[in-house]
Design a protein around this motif. Structure first.
Motif, PDB file in Angstrom:
ATOM      1  N   TRP A  48      -6.057  -0.137  -2.181  1.00 20.48           N
ATOM      2  CA  TRP A  48      -4.961  -0.314  -3.144  1.00 20.48           C
ATOM      3  C   TRP A  48      -5.353   0.236  -4.511  1.00 20.48           C
ATOM      4  CZ3 TRP A  48      -0.232  -0.657  -1.826  1.00 20.48           C
ATOM      5  CH2 TRP A  48       0.190  -1.395  -0.717  1.00 20.48           C
ATOM      6  N   PHE A  66      -4.894   3.866  -4.421  1.00 19.69           N
ATOM      7  CA  PHE A  66      -3.465   4.176  -4.484  1.00 19.69           C
ATOM      8  C   PHE A  66      -2.934   4.104  -5.914  1.00 19.69           C
ATOM      9  CE2 PHE A  66       0.787   2.145  -4.656  1.00 19.69           C
ATOM     10  CZ  PHE A  66       1.551   3.229  -4.246  1.00 19.69           C
ATOM     11  N   LYS A  71      -1.971   7.749  -6.991  1.00 19.63           N
ATOM     12  CA  LYS A  71      -0.554   8.001  -6.787  1.00 19.63           C
ATOM     13  C   LYS A  71       0.322   7.498  -7.928  1.00 19.63           C
ATOM     14  CE  LYS A  71      -1.246   9.761  -2.678  1.00 19.63           C
ATOM     15  NZ  LYS A  71      -0.949  11.178  -2.372  1.00 19.63           N
ATOM     16  N   ILE A 123      -2.011  -8.999   1.060  1.00 27.10           N
ATOM     17  CA  ILE A 123      -0.860  -8.665   1.901  1.00 27.10           C
ATOM     18  C   ILE A 123      -1.331  -8.528   3.341  1.00 27.10           C
ATOM     19  CG2 ILE A 123       0.961  -6.959   2.366  1.00 27.10           C
ATOM     20  CD1 ILE A 123       1.363  -8.304  -0.309  1.00 27.10           C
ATOM     21  N   GLN A 124      -0.602  -9.189   4.247  1.00 28.68           N
ATOM     22  CA  GLN A 124      -1.000  -9.219   5.648  1.00 28.68           C
ATOM     23  C   GLN A 124      -0.213  -8.201   6.463  1.00 28.68           C
ATOM     24  OE1 GLN A 124      -3.437 -11.021   6.627  1.00 28.68           O
ATOM     25  NE2 GLN A 124      -3.667 -12.677   5.161  1.00 28.68           N
ATOM     26  N   SER A 125      -0.856  -7.118   6.848  1.00 25.14           N
ATOM     27  CA  SER A 125      -0.256  -6.151   7.748  1.00 25.14           C
ATOM     28  C   SER A 125      -1.247  -5.041   8.064  1.00 25.14           C
ATOM     29  CB  SER A 125       1.019  -5.546   7.147  1.00 25.14           C
ATOM     30  OG  SER A 125       1.401  -4.417   7.919  1.00 25.14           O
ATOM     31  N   LEU A 170      -1.099  -2.630  10.072  1.00 23.25           N
ATOM     32  CA  LEU A 170      -0.454  -1.321  10.134  1.00 23.25           C
ATOM     33  C   LEU A 170      -0.271  -0.721   8.746  1.00 23.25           C
ATOM     34  CD1 LEU A 170       0.916   0.880  11.761  1.00 23.25           C
ATOM     35  CD2 LEU A 170       3.027  -0.464  11.743  1.00 23.25           C
ATOM     36  N   LEU A 171       0.103  -1.573   7.798  1.00 23.42           N
ATOM     37  CA  LEU A 171       0.282  -1.105   6.425  1.00 23.42           C
ATOM     38  C   LEU A 171      -0.997  -0.465   5.912  1.00 23.42           C
ATOM     39  CD1 LEU A 171       1.653  -0.934   3.629  1.00 23.42           C
ATOM     40  CD2 LEU A 171       1.004  -3.314   3.257  1.00 23.42           C
ATOM     41  N   LYS A 204      -1.701   2.896   7.470  1.00 24.64           N
ATOM     42  CA  LYS A 204      -0.813   3.933   6.937  1.00 24.64           C
ATOM     43  C   LYS A 204      -1.184   4.299   5.508  1.00 24.64           C
ATOM     44  CE  LYS A 204       3.162   3.397   9.941  1.00 24.64           C
ATOM     45  NZ  LYS A 204       3.927   4.602  10.294  1.00 24.64           N
ATOM     46  N   LEU A 205      -1.580   3.284   4.737  1.00 23.53           N
ATOM     47  CA  LEU A 205      -1.988   3.550   3.357  1.00 23.53           C
ATOM     48  C   LEU A 205      -3.224   4.442   3.354  1.00 23.53           C
ATOM     49  CD1 LEU A 205      -1.483   2.872   0.348  1.00 23.53           C
ATOM     50  CD2 LEU A 205      -3.025   0.933   0.642  1.00 23.53           C
ATOM     51  N   PHE A 264      -2.210   7.902   4.110  1.00 23.36           N
ATOM     52  CA  PHE A 264      -1.469   8.457   2.972  1.00 23.36           C
ATOM     53  C   PHE A 264      -2.427   8.935   1.878  1.00 23.36           C
ATOM     54  CE2 PHE A 264       1.160   7.432  -0.961  1.00 23.36           C
ATOM     55  CZ  PHE A 264       1.996   8.544  -0.846  1.00 23.36           C
ATOM     56  N   LEU A 305       5.072   6.050   3.352  1.00 25.02           N
ATOM     57  CA  LEU A 305       4.124   5.671   4.402  1.00 25.02           C
ATOM     58  C   LEU A 305       4.677   5.892   5.806  1.00 25.02           C
ATOM     59  CD1 LEU A 305       2.216   2.514   3.116  1.00 25.02           C
ATOM     60  CD2 LEU A 305       1.881   4.920   2.599  1.00 25.02           C
ATOM     61  N   PHE A 332       6.965   4.530   7.518  1.00 26.37           N
ATOM     62  CA  PHE A 332       7.370   3.402   8.356  1.00 26.37           C
ATOM     63  C   PHE A 332       8.773   3.668   8.868  1.00 26.37           C
ATOM     64  CE2 PHE A 332       3.983   0.861   6.498  1.00 26.37           C
ATOM     65  CZ  PHE A 332       3.701  -0.047   7.508  1.00 26.37           C
ATOM     66  N   GLN A 359       6.504  -9.787   1.478  1.00 23.75           N
ATOM     67  CA  GLN A 359       5.249 -10.171   0.828  1.00 23.75           C
ATOM     68  C   GLN A 359       5.061  -9.421  -0.490  1.00 23.75           C
ATOM     69  OE1 GLN A 359       1.692 -10.345   3.490  1.00 23.75           O
ATOM     70  NE2 GLN A 359       3.087  -9.625   5.073  1.00 23.75           N
ATOM     71  N   PHE A 406       7.455   6.875  -9.281  1.00 18.32           N
ATOM     72  CA  PHE A 406       6.826   7.580  -8.157  1.00 18.32           C
ATOM     73  C   PHE A 406       7.852   7.919  -7.078  1.00 18.32           C
ATOM     74  CE2 PHE A 406       4.064   7.136  -4.207  1.00 18.32           C
ATOM     75  CZ  PHE A 406       3.445   8.381  -4.354  1.00 18.32           C
TER      76      PHE A 406
END
Lengths: 220, 220
Positions: free
Chosen positions: A81, A84, A88, A106-108, A110-111, A114-115, A118, B89, B91, B102, B118
């Motif tokens: 993060w 990022f 970005k 943050i719970q994910s 997959l996120l 992907k981050l 990215f 990302l 999604f 979240q 952004f």
DNA sequence: ATATTTTTTTAGACCAGTCTAAACTTTTAT
DNA sequence: ATAAAAGTTTAGACTGGTCTAAAAAAATAT
């Protein structure tokens, strides 16, 4: 699933144990988290009940394999993060810590994957700290304290120890940020301040500042 | 500063009041938040004590100007994050709701401004819902329920009412997503299902699905 | 070796948010 | 108009996380 608070304790303990298996004392944790020793004892019991740390009364705690893995996952999120925010969103290097402190919870899964993609799978965050991979492996760049280098040292700033906002702001202002080339020109005997060359600019760094700057070491 | 929970209540009440000043009942809130009426009563007292809602016993709550403004700020964050997740990302449209749920609680006005920039100041999120600006102004595109349109209707899908994951997945699969052109070809009298043309593809939509699709209306 | 200081733990209390069960209003049905 | 049903609020209890004050253990000093 861990609570916000449990995650923060785990991260604090991991950092205090310096990633290793070093035992960490109750008061150290309390100080780092701005809480009281009694609260720490309570949480320690909970966390050891869940097998993230092993706990022996009065002797402090050690991280288990499971605990380390969990802590590394949080650190991975934090550093991704931060990357990022700087790369970005054009944040300054010294403004991102508190926001990443929130985002890391943050719970994910997959996120985060992907981050990572990215950002093009960065190896280090804007402070120069390595980003653990999805399996919790950390690629360490050998580094040492700038203050302890010998005269004539040449290398790169890889990281800053203290994440205190005023220090980061100061380093940002004078241009001494991770990734920059640095050369040690002189040590002042009186106050142990250093004269350095950062990307061809001459700077003077006081002892407490130099002690917080980590520089690359060529492993021989 | 509001807690995570307080924010969720405020958002729920705002949505139930449909943005307006409509009174909202205790049980409605309880159902939306998957909690019990007794808990809602407690929180209602707290929130009205802080002047985000006005509360009359047994008659439900109304949002105050302050409450609306707070809710809009949370909704703005939610929709900006959803846009980020889809646009940057990669999604799918139907995977982002829970993560944005979240992310919307991250506290940093500067972060949201930078995220907005952004994303190039988007006007609507991936579901077609308008994104409130920093002052809480919402630019509304006139829209109505697909199911209520007359035969021969032509326009665009602007949004989906229900954010249920299975519905979103289904619409994604058949290609009926916000932004797409849509034409109403036929209504089946027996089950009230619709035959439509979405970007030149013929589709059949059942009544419950068509009732959840909002389409653009040309204001005359 | 014993007393003192420091650190850690326990005991008991508090706050936010939740629940169940009971009491109370309002609405609906007859 | 009154009884029944539905919805809401209160009372009291529980959990997670925190605290203060007191007790207990370990480290330090003499």
């Amino acid at each position: 699933m861990l609570s916000y608070t449990e995650e923060n304790y785990l991260k604090a303990i991991y950092h205090l144990a310096q990633g290793g298996t070093k035992a960490v004392l109750t008061n150290e944790i309390a100080e780092m988290l701005n809480t009281k020793a009694a609260s720490v004892t309570d949480m320690i019991k909970k966390l050891s009940g869940k097998n993230f740390i092993s706990y022996e009364k009065y002797y402090g705690v050690k991280m288990t394999r499971q605990g380390k893995s969990e802590a590394l996952s949080i650190i991975r999120k934090h550093r991704l993060w931060e990357t990022f925010l700087v790369q970005k969103l054009q944040f300054n290097w010294d403004e991102v810590h508190d926001i990443a402190e929130q985002l890391e919870h943050i719970q994910s899964p997959l996120l985060i994957e992907k981050l990572d993609a990215f950002l093009n799978y960065p190896k280090a965050d804007p402070h120069g700290e390595p980003i653990p991979d999805r399996n919790g492996k950390v690629q360490v760049q050998a580094h040492g304290c700038l203050h302890e280098q010998t005269l004539g040292y040449k290398g790169c700033i890889v990281a800053v120890k203290d994440s205190d906002a005023t220090l980061l702001k100061y380093l940002n202002k004078i241009g001494a940020t991770p990734g920059k080339k640095i050369e040690l020109l002189n040590k002042e005997a009186y106050d142990e301040s250093l004269e350095v060359l950062v990307e061809n600019k001459k700077l003077s760094l006081s002892k407490p500042v130099a002690q917080n700057i980590l520089v690359s070491l060529t492993t021989r």
